[in-house]
Design an enzyme around this catalytic site. Structure first.
Site, PDB file in Angstrom:
ATOM      1  N   LYS A   1      -1.850 -47.139  -2.849  1.00 14.93           N
ATOM      2  CA  LYS A   1      -1.631 -45.245  -2.854  1.00 14.93           C
ATOM      3  C   LYS A   1      -3.399 -45.312  -2.902  1.00 14.93           C
ATOM      4  O   LYS A   1      -3.229 -43.499  -3.105  1.00 14.93           O
ATOM      5  CB  LYS A   1      -1.018 -45.296  -4.815  1.00 14.93           C
ATOM      6  CG  LYS A   1       0.455 -45.884  -4.739  1.00 14.93           C
ATOM      7  CD  LYS A   1       0.934 -46.214  -6.455  1.00 14.93           C
ATOM      8  CE  LYS A   1       0.724 -47.058  -6.723  1.00 14.93           C
ATOM      9  NZ  LYS A   1       1.828 -47.964  -7.469  1.00 14.93           N
TER      10      LYS A   1
ATOM     11  N   GLU B   1      -8.655 -45.266   4.366  1.00 17.16           N
ATOM     12  CA  GLU B   1      -8.881 -46.090   3.337  1.00 17.16           C
ATOM     13  C   GLU B   1      -9.684 -46.307   2.238  1.00 17.16           C
ATOM     14  O   GLU B   1     -10.792 -45.527   2.662  1.00 17.16           O
ATOM     15  CB  GLU B   1      -8.668 -48.096   3.847  1.00 17.16           C
ATOM     16  CG  GLU B   1      -9.188 -48.784   2.467  1.00 17.16           C
ATOM     17  CD  GLU B   1      -7.842 -49.453   2.015  1.00 17.16           C
ATOM     18  OE1 GLU B   1      -7.164 -48.105   1.314  1.00 17.16           O
ATOM     19  OE2 GLU B   1      -7.511 -49.883   1.377  1.00 17.16           O
ATOM     20  N   ASP B   2      -9.199 -46.026   0.494  1.00 15.46           N
ATOM     21  CA  ASP B   2     -10.212 -46.103   0.017  1.00 15.46           C
ATOM     22  C   ASP B   2     -11.578 -46.491  -0.003  1.00 15.46           C
ATOM     23  O   ASP B   2     -12.877 -46.391  -0.339  1.00 15.46           O
ATOM     24  CB  ASP B   2      -9.580 -46.136  -1.265  1.00 15.46           C
ATOM     25  CG  ASP B   2      -8.966 -47.312  -1.896  1.00 15.46           C
ATOM     26  OD1 ASP B   2      -9.234 -48.042  -1.227  1.00 15.46           O
ATOM     27  OD2 ASP B   2      -8.664 -47.123  -3.075  1.00 15.46           O
TER      28      ASP B   2
ATOM     29  N   ASP C   1     -13.522 -54.005   0.194  1.00 15.97           N
ATOM     30  CA  ASP C   1     -14.466 -54.637  -1.417  1.00 15.97           C
ATOM     31  C   ASP C   1     -14.524 -55.738  -0.662  1.00 15.97           C
ATOM     32  O   ASP C   1     -15.440 -56.540   0.449  1.00 15.97           O
ATOM     33  CB  ASP C   1     -12.818 -54.938  -2.483  1.00 15.97           C
ATOM     34  CG  ASP C   1     -14.045 -55.263  -3.576  1.00 15.97           C
ATOM     35  OD1 ASP C   1     -15.393 -55.147  -3.550  1.00 15.97           O
ATOM     36  OD2 ASP C   1     -12.985 -55.579  -4.017  1.00 15.97           O
TER      37      ASP C   1
ATOM     38  N   LYS D   1     -17.990 -51.803  -0.303  1.00 19.04           N
ATOM     39  CA  LYS D   1     -18.874 -52.560  -1.690  1.00 19.04           C
ATOM     40  C   LYS D   1     -19.679 -53.362  -0.432  1.00 19.04           C
ATOM     41  O   LYS D   1     -19.290 -54.674  -0.233  1.00 19.04           O
ATOM     42  CB  LYS D   1     -18.251 -52.953  -2.371  1.00 19.04           C
ATOM     43  CG  LYS D   1     -18.172 -52.453  -3.464  1.00 19.04           C
ATOM     44  CD  LYS D   1     -17.474 -53.035  -4.906  1.00 19.04           C
ATOM     45  CE  LYS D   1     -16.482 -52.627  -5.356  1.00 19.04           C
ATOM     46  NZ  LYS D   1     -15.674 -53.437  -6.517  1.00 19.04           N
TER      47      LYS D   1
ATOM     48  N   PHE E   1     -16.646 -52.292 -11.095  1.00 16.33           N
ATOM     49  CA  PHE E   1     -15.307 -51.827 -10.322  1.00 16.33           C
ATOM     50  C   PHE E   1     -15.464 -50.350 -10.509  1.00 16.33           C
ATOM     51  O   PHE E   1     -15.787 -49.589 -11.816  1.00 16.33           O
ATOM     52  CB  PHE E   1     -14.368 -52.313 -11.060  1.00 16.33           C
ATOM     53  CG  PHE E   1     -13.379 -52.722 -10.647  1.00 16.33           C
ATOM     54  CD1 PHE E   1     -12.883 -53.157 -10.007  1.00 16.33           C
ATOM     55  CD2 PHE E   1     -11.677 -51.383 -11.479  1.00 16.33           C
ATOM     56  CE1 PHE E   1     -11.444 -53.107  -9.228  1.00 16.33           C
ATOM     57  CE2 PHE E   1     -10.944 -51.327 -11.676  1.00 16.33           C
ATOM     58  CZ  PHE E   1     -10.793 -52.205 -10.468  1.00 16.33           C
ATOM     59  N   VAL E   2     -14.896 -49.373  -9.833  1.00 11.99           N
ATOM     60  CA  VAL E   2     -14.852 -47.871 -10.034  1.00 11.99           C
ATOM     61  C   VAL E   2     -13.610 -47.623  -9.724  1.00 11.99           C
ATOM     62  O   VAL E   2     -12.205 -48.070  -8.982  1.00 11.99           O
ATOM     63  CB  VAL E   2     -15.889 -47.272  -8.710  1.00 11.99           C
ATOM     64  CG1 VAL E   2     -17.061 -47.454  -8.220  1.00 11.99           C
ATOM     65  CG2 VAL E   2     -14.757 -47.595  -7.767  1.00 11.99           C
TER      66      VAL E   2
ATOM     67  N   ASP F   1      -8.305 -47.328  -8.902  1.00 13.57           N
ATOM     68  CA  ASP F   1      -7.844 -47.371 -10.041  1.00 13.57           C
ATOM     69  C   ASP F   1      -8.162 -47.841 -11.069  1.00 13.57           C
ATOM     70  O   ASP F   1      -8.210 -49.167 -10.560  1.00 13.57           O
ATOM     71  CB  ASP F   1      -5.173 -47.292  -9.992  1.00 13.57           C
ATOM     72  CG  ASP F   1      -5.670 -48.741  -9.359  1.00 13.57           C
ATOM     73  OD1 ASP F   1      -5.512 -49.039  -8.561  1.00 13.57           O
ATOM     74  OD2 ASP F   1      -4.302 -49.160 -10.157  1.00 13.57           O
TER      75      ASP F   1
ATOM     76  N   ARG G   1      -6.418 -42.535 -11.367  1.00 16.05           N
ATOM     77  CA  ARG G   1      -6.341 -41.730  -9.837  1.00 16.05           C
ATOM     78  C   ARG G   1      -6.792 -40.740  -9.682  1.00 16.05           C
ATOM     79  O   ARG G   1      -7.020 -40.295  -8.987  1.00 16.05           O
ATOM     80  CB  ARG G   1      -5.248 -42.503  -9.381  1.00 16.05           C
ATOM     81  CG  ARG G   1      -4.653 -44.026  -9.002  1.00 16.05           C
ATOM     82  CD  ARG G   1      -3.503 -43.968  -7.827  1.00 16.05           C
ATOM     83  NE  ARG G   1      -2.640 -45.597  -8.448  1.00 16.05           N
ATOM     84  CZ  ARG G   1      -3.333 -46.455  -7.816  1.00 16.05           C
ATOM     85  NH1 ARG G   1      -4.214 -46.579  -6.058  1.00 16.05           N
ATOM     86  NH2 ARG G   1      -2.774 -47.949  -7.619  1.00 16.05           N
TER      87      ARG G   1
HETATM   88  P1  IMP Z   1     -10.676 -55.994  -0.150  1.00 17.46           P
HETATM   89  O1  IMP Z   1      -9.155 -56.660  -0.381  1.00 17.46           O
HETATM   90  O2  IMP Z   1     -11.131 -57.192  -1.441  1.00 17.46           O
HETATM   91  O3  IMP Z   1     -11.236 -55.220  -0.138  1.00 17.46           O
HETATM   92  O4  IMP Z   1      -9.478 -54.771  -1.246  1.00 17.46           O
HETATM   93  C1  IMP Z   1      -9.266 -53.682  -1.441  1.00 17.46           C
HETATM   94  C2  IMP Z   1      -8.398 -52.823  -2.700  1.00 17.46           C
HETATM   95  O5  IMP Z   1      -8.207 -53.458  -3.468  1.00 17.46           O
HETATM   96  C3  IMP Z   1      -8.936 -51.521  -2.157  1.00 17.46           C
HETATM   97  O6  IMP Z   1      -7.731 -50.899  -2.093  1.00 17.46           O
HETATM   98  C4  IMP Z   1      -8.056 -50.960  -3.513  1.00 17.46           C
HETATM   99  O7  IMP Z   1      -7.133 -50.631  -3.698  1.00 17.46           O
HETATM  100  C5  IMP Z   1      -8.817 -52.439  -4.238  1.00 17.46           C
HETATM  101  N1  IMP Z   1     -10.402 -52.366  -4.771  1.00 17.46           N
HETATM  102  C6  IMP Z   1     -11.033 -53.045  -4.346  1.00 17.46           C
HETATM  103  N2  IMP Z   1     -12.735 -52.737  -5.354  1.00 17.46           N
HETATM  104  C7  IMP Z   1     -11.995 -52.018  -6.128  1.00 17.46           C
HETATM  105  C8  IMP Z   1     -12.857 -51.009  -7.164  1.00 17.46           C
HETATM  106  O8  IMP Z   1     -13.802 -50.697  -7.327  1.00 17.46           O
HETATM  107  N3  IMP Z   1     -12.295 -50.479  -7.686  1.00 17.46           N
HETATM  108  C9  IMP Z   1     -10.547 -50.077  -7.524  1.00 17.46           C
HETATM  109  N4  IMP Z   1      -9.952 -51.067  -6.769  1.00 17.46           N
HETATM  110  C10 IMP Z   1     -10.508 -51.631  -5.925  1.00 17.46           C
HETATM  111 MG    MG Z   2      -5.803 -51.091  -6.388  1.00 16.35          MG
END
Ligand code: IMP
Ligand code: MG
Length: 188
Positions: A49, A105-106, A109, A137, A158-159, A165, A171
């Site tokens: 979401k 994508e938002d 990470d 990040k 963590f944002v 969220d 959100r």
């Molecule tokens: P990844 O799989 O570690 O790259 O994480 C991606 C997903 O983790 C994103 O789509 C977010 O839903 C969540 N996420 C990663 N970092 C943050 C953050 O700083 N705040 C909130 N959600 C995060």
């Molecule tokens: Mg999330």
């Protein structure tokens, strides 16, 4: 006398990106995407979401023919660290074979979520597969991923806000910020 009810904004320690800064960046990204994809059969595939506000704003800055589709994945529990395990909760509604797909994508990470999503989509033989991420990040990357359209690189914090969220909250904040430490207490 009325008692003030606490709101999500009261839990923010620091604003990293305010609404105007986000808006300007979304405009720039939209203009580049419109240039690059004009005349192509573009599908914006957004990941629910978290990417919802970003997609809603971005698509209105992309004045070319395009359609939308959605994936929902889960990679996190209620905490702030990745599990590395990605599950598809909702798949695309329409086939993408032969179409130009841009994933919206938002945040990027560790890269676990997007690498999984990209492999999943590549298996369906789109004509091209691009990636647009509002936030990156880089310090946290585990799986290398190339981003075609990147909004902002942010520090390893963590944002929340603008779709992002913590335990499904925050959100709806119109900016991106960092929570006060006491908000995480007991939940990570
Ligand atoms: P990844 O799989 O570690 O790259 O994480 C991606 C997903 O983790 C994103 O789509 C977010 O839903 C969540 N996420 C990663 N970092 C943050 C953050 O700083 N705040 C909130 N959600 C995060
Ligand atoms: Mg999330």
């Amino acid at each position: 006398m009325t008692t003030a009810v606490k709101t999500p904004a009261d839990d923010i320690a620091e604003i990293l990106l305010d609404a105007d800064v986000i808006k300007q960046k979304v405009r720039e990204l939209g203009a580049r995407i419109a240039d690059d994809y004009a005349g192509r059969d573009l599908v914006l595939v957004s990941i629910l979401k978290g990417a919802l506000p970003f997609l809603a704003d971005l698509m209105r800055e992309v004045p070319i023919y395009c359609s939308l589709d959605f994936l929902e994945v889960s990679s996190y529990g209620a905490g702030t660290t990745t599990s590395g395990v990605v599950r598809i909760l909702k798949d695309l509604a329409k086939p993408i074979e032969g179409r130009h797909v841009l994933v919206v994508e938002d945040i990027l990470d560790t890269g676990h979520t997007l690498s999984y999503v990209i492999e999943h989509l590549r298996g369906q033989h789109p004509a091209s597969l691009g990636l647009c991420a509002l936030l990156d990040k880089p310090a946290r990357r585990v799986v290398p991923i190339g981003v075609d359209y990147k909004g902002f690189e942010i520090p390893d914090k963590f944002v929340v806000g603008y779709g992002l969220d913590f335990a499904e909250r925050y959100r709806n904040l119109p900016f991106i910020g960092v929570l006060k430490p006491e908000v995480y207490a007991g939940l990570t």
